[in-house]
Design an enzyme around this catalytic site. Structure first.
Site, PDB file in Angstrom:
ATOM      1  N   ASP A 262       2.028  -1.781  -4.693  1.00  0.00           N
ATOM      2  CA  ASP A 262       0.686  -2.310  -4.443  1.00  0.00           C
ATOM      3  C   ASP A 262       0.502  -2.599  -2.960  1.00  0.00           C
ATOM      4  OD1 ASP A 262      -1.816  -3.766  -5.738  1.00  0.00           O
ATOM      5  OD2 ASP A 262      -1.082  -5.041  -4.121  1.00  0.00           O
TER       6      ASP A 262
ATOM      7  N   TYR B   4      -3.595  -4.598   4.669  1.00  0.00           N
ATOM      8  CA  TYR B   4      -2.188  -4.968   4.916  1.00  0.00           C
ATOM      9  C   TYR B   4      -1.630  -4.207   6.130  1.00  0.00           C
ATOM     10  CZ  TYR B   4      -2.329  -6.701   0.025  1.00  0.00           C
ATOM     11  OH  TYR B   4      -2.656  -7.328  -1.150  1.00  0.00           O
TER      12      TYR B   4
ATOM     13  N   LYS C  23      -6.462  -0.610  -1.722  1.00  0.00           N
ATOM     14  CA  LYS C  23      -7.718  -1.345  -1.918  1.00  0.00           C
ATOM     15  C   LYS C  23      -8.645  -1.174  -0.722  1.00  0.00           C
ATOM     16  CE  LYS C  23      -4.692  -4.890  -3.902  1.00  0.00           C
ATOM     17  NZ  LYS C  23      -3.522  -4.970  -3.010  1.00  0.00           N
TER      18      LYS C  23
ATOM     19  N   HIS D  61     -11.208  -4.838  -3.015  1.00  0.00           N
ATOM     20  CA  HIS D  61     -10.278  -5.948  -2.751  1.00  0.00           C
ATOM     21  C   HIS D  61     -10.892  -7.324  -3.077  1.00  0.00           C
ATOM     22  CE1 HIS D  61      -6.526  -6.744  -0.073  1.00  0.00           C
ATOM     23  NE2 HIS D  61      -6.677  -7.718  -0.952  1.00  0.00           N
TER      24      HIS D  61
HETATM   25  N1  LIG Z   1      -5.714  -8.659  -4.362  1.00  0.00           N
HETATM   26  C1  LIG Z   1      -5.471  -9.667  -3.565  1.00  0.00           C
HETATM   27  O1  LIG Z   1      -6.392 -10.305  -3.032  1.00  0.00           O
HETATM   28  C2  LIG Z   1      -4.063 -10.057  -3.276  1.00  0.00           C
HETATM   29  C3  LIG Z   1      -3.799 -11.254  -2.615  1.00  0.00           C
HETATM   30  C4  LIG Z   1      -2.463 -11.589  -2.388  1.00  0.00           C
HETATM   31  C5  LIG Z   1      -1.428 -10.740  -2.795  1.00  0.00           C
HETATM   32  N2  LIG Z   1      -1.739  -9.564  -3.419  1.00  0.00           N
HETATM   33  C6  LIG Z   1      -0.666  -8.643  -3.874  1.00  0.00           C
HETATM   34  O2  LIG Z   1       0.231  -9.369  -4.725  1.00  0.00           O
HETATM   35  C7  LIG Z   1       1.556  -9.262  -4.202  1.00  0.00           C
HETATM   36  C8  LIG Z   1       2.354 -10.506  -4.535  1.00  0.00           C
HETATM   37  O3  LIG Z   1       1.717 -11.667  -4.049  1.00  0.00           O
HETATM   38  P1  LIG Z   1       2.290 -12.524  -2.810  1.00  0.00           P
HETATM   39  O4  LIG Z   1       3.038 -11.624  -1.914  1.00  0.00           O
HETATM   40  O5  LIG Z   1       1.143 -13.285  -2.231  1.00  0.00           O
HETATM   41  O6  LIG Z   1       3.211 -13.617  -3.470  1.00  0.00           O
HETATM   42  P2  LIG Z   1       4.382 -13.709  -4.571  1.00  0.00           P
HETATM   43  O7  LIG Z   1       4.841 -12.379  -4.997  1.00  0.00           O
HETATM   44  O8  LIG Z   1       3.907 -14.701  -5.556  1.00  0.00           O
HETATM   45  O9  LIG Z   1       5.501 -14.429  -3.742  1.00  0.00           O
HETATM   46  C9  LIG Z   1       6.142 -13.849  -2.640  1.00  0.00           C
HETATM   47  C10 LIG Z   1       7.015 -14.934  -2.013  1.00  0.00           C
HETATM   48  O10 LIG Z   1       8.027 -15.338  -2.933  1.00  0.00           O
HETATM   49  C11 LIG Z   1       9.311 -15.121  -2.366  1.00  0.00           C
HETATM   50  N3  LIG Z   1      10.145 -14.578  -3.449  1.00  0.00           N
HETATM   51  C12 LIG Z   1      10.086 -13.347  -4.003  1.00  0.00           C
HETATM   52  N4  LIG Z   1      10.989 -13.215  -5.001  1.00  0.00           N
HETATM   53  C13 LIG Z   1      11.649 -14.388  -5.063  1.00  0.00           C
HETATM   54  C14 LIG Z   1      12.704 -14.875  -5.868  1.00  0.00           C
HETATM   55  N5  LIG Z   1      13.236 -14.118  -6.816  1.00  0.00           N
HETATM   56  N6  LIG Z   1      13.144 -16.148  -5.654  1.00  0.00           N
HETATM   57  C15 LIG Z   1      12.595 -16.919  -4.705  1.00  0.00           C
HETATM   58  N7  LIG Z   1      11.583 -16.528  -3.902  1.00  0.00           N
HETATM   59  C16 LIG Z   1      11.115 -15.262  -4.082  1.00  0.00           C
HETATM   60  C17 LIG Z   1       9.109 -14.140  -1.224  1.00  0.00           C
HETATM   61  O11 LIG Z   1      10.009 -14.398  -0.172  1.00  0.00           O
HETATM   62  P3  LIG Z   1      10.873 -13.212   0.529  1.00  0.00           P
HETATM   63  O12 LIG Z   1       9.956 -12.066   0.812  1.00  0.00           O
HETATM   64  O13 LIG Z   1      11.382 -13.903   1.755  1.00  0.00           O
HETATM   65  O14 LIG Z   1      11.952 -12.880  -0.458  1.00  0.00           O
HETATM   66  C18 LIG Z   1       7.677 -14.469  -0.761  1.00  0.00           C
HETATM   67  O15 LIG Z   1       7.708 -15.578   0.135  1.00  0.00           O
HETATM   68  C19 LIG Z   1       1.324  -9.034  -2.708  1.00  0.00           C
HETATM   69  O16 LIG Z   1       2.476  -8.574  -2.047  1.00  0.00           O
HETATM   70  C20 LIG Z   1       0.156  -8.078  -2.743  1.00  0.00           C
HETATM   71  O17 LIG Z   1       0.620  -6.777  -3.034  1.00  0.00           O
HETATM   72  C21 LIG Z   1      -3.037  -9.206  -3.670  1.00  0.00           C
END
Ligand SMILES: NC(=O)c1ccc[n+]([C@@H]2O[C@H](COP(=O)([O-])OP(=O)(O)OC[C@H]3O[C@@H](n4cnc5c(N)ncnc54)[C@H](OP(=O)(O)O)[C@@H]3O)[C@@H](O)[C@H]2O)c1
Length: 275
Positions: free
Chosen positions: A49, A54, A79, A112
């Site tokens: 994704d 990004y 997106k 998005h």
């Molecule tokens: N459509 C939208 O508006 C929107 C908005 C936000 C995000 N997204 C998408 O959703 C994806 C995921 O959301 P997100 O990146 O905001 O947050 P997330 O996946 O909820 O959390 C990522 C965070 O958690 C940590 N993490 C990952 N696996 C872990 C584990 N097993 N144990 C402990 N910590 C862990 C990562 O740190 P490290 O990287 O340091 O391991 C990072 O700081 C994004 O990458 C993006 O593709 C979409």
């Protein structure tokens, strides 16, 4: 229910989308994203994704090429960003994304954010992209029920996916029910609460009970809610850890305990006011 890393949900148009994908928000373009996506593909993820905002579509595309996994085995989402909305702008932005990703179709193209008042024109362009076979599925992100109602009353093709912020602290039950009733697959962003609430005692207690980590419990909770999830990490051990969610099942009482954490807490912007 889902049994393995490559298990898929079938979208309303018959396209299969993996329940678990890999998010790349905030992973810098170039070597960082190439290396991280390569690790994810090596571990077995087959859904990535990204988004034009990004700024890492080029690196994602490079990693996919380098992996030599056949293109049709990888589900790629990107997106359209807010400032690119509108009919012609969308068609141009889509071509730009394809060029950066170095592919000739995407698996899922999303709006998005709803933005202010251009999402219907944007959707008309998305329909055209879909009808020409350039995106295997089209959908939205961050759409509330009122946005969906409005969109669906003006469009020929209903969105197949709505990617929204979703974790136990932001359950949005009415939105989830509306999407299920209308055959729109919910996809969770920030499924791990951006790492902020993994130490919450309700989550850690459940994790200990199953001999799993808090992250695995939250991702399993998504799957059991029939929600696609796309956790992000830049660490190999965590990228791998986040896939080990198909060998246990949360009992109803634990699902309920996690649901009860809901307090409507947003970690990201409110779609009604984010332009
Ligand atoms: N459509 C939208 O508006 C929107 C908005 C936000 C995000 N997204 C998408 O959703 C994806 C995921 O959301 P997100 O990146 O905001 O947050 P997330 O996946 O909820 O959390 C990522 C965070 O958690 C940590 N993490 C990952 N696996 C872990 C584990 N097993 N144990 C402990 N910590 C862990 C990562 O740190 P490290 O990287 O340091 O391991 C990072 O700081 C994004 O990458 C993006 O593709 C979409």
């Amino acid at each position: 229910m889902s049994k393995g890393l490559n298990d898929c949900t079938m979208l309303s148009n018959g396209v299969n989308m993996p329940w678990l994908g890999f998010g790349v928000f905030k992973i810098p373009d170039g070597d960082d994203v190439v290396k991280t996506v390569n690790i994810a593909l090596e571990i077995g993820y087959r859904s990535i994704d990204t988004a034009s905002i990004y700024g890492n579509e080029r690196g994602v595309g490079k990693a996919i090429k380098e992996s030599s996994i056949p293109r049709e085995e990888i589900f790629i989402t990107t997106k359209i960003w807010n400032s690119d909305q509108g009919y012609d702008n969308t068609l141009n932005a889509f071509e730009e994304s394809l060029k950066k990703l170095d592919i000739d179709y995407v698996d899922l193209y999303l709006i998005h954010w709803p933005g202010k008042n251009l999402y219907i024109k944007t959707w008309k362009a998305m329909e055209r992209i879909y009808q020409y076979g350039r995106a295997r599925a089209i959908g939205v992100s961050n759409f509330h029920i009122h946005h969906l109602h409005n969109l669906m009353s003006h469009c020929d093709i209903n969105p197949m996916v709505n990617q929204v912020e979703f974790h136990p602290f932001l359950l949005q039950p009415e939105l989830i029910r509306f999407c299920m009733d209308n055959n729109i697959q919910i996809e969770a962003w920030s499924p791990l609460t951006k790492g902020l609430y993994l130490h919450h005692p309700v989550i850690t207690t459940i994790a200990e009970k199953y001999n799993k980590t808090p992250a695995q419990v939250l991702l399993r909770w998504d799957i059991q809610h029939c929600v696609v999830c796309i956790p992000k990490s830049v660490h190999r051990e965590r990228i791998e850890e986040n896939t080990c969610i198909f060998d246990f099942e949360l009992v109803e009482a634990d699902m309920d305990a996690l649901d009860a954490l809901n307090e409507g807490k947003r970690l990201g912007p409110d779609p009604n006011t984010f332009f």
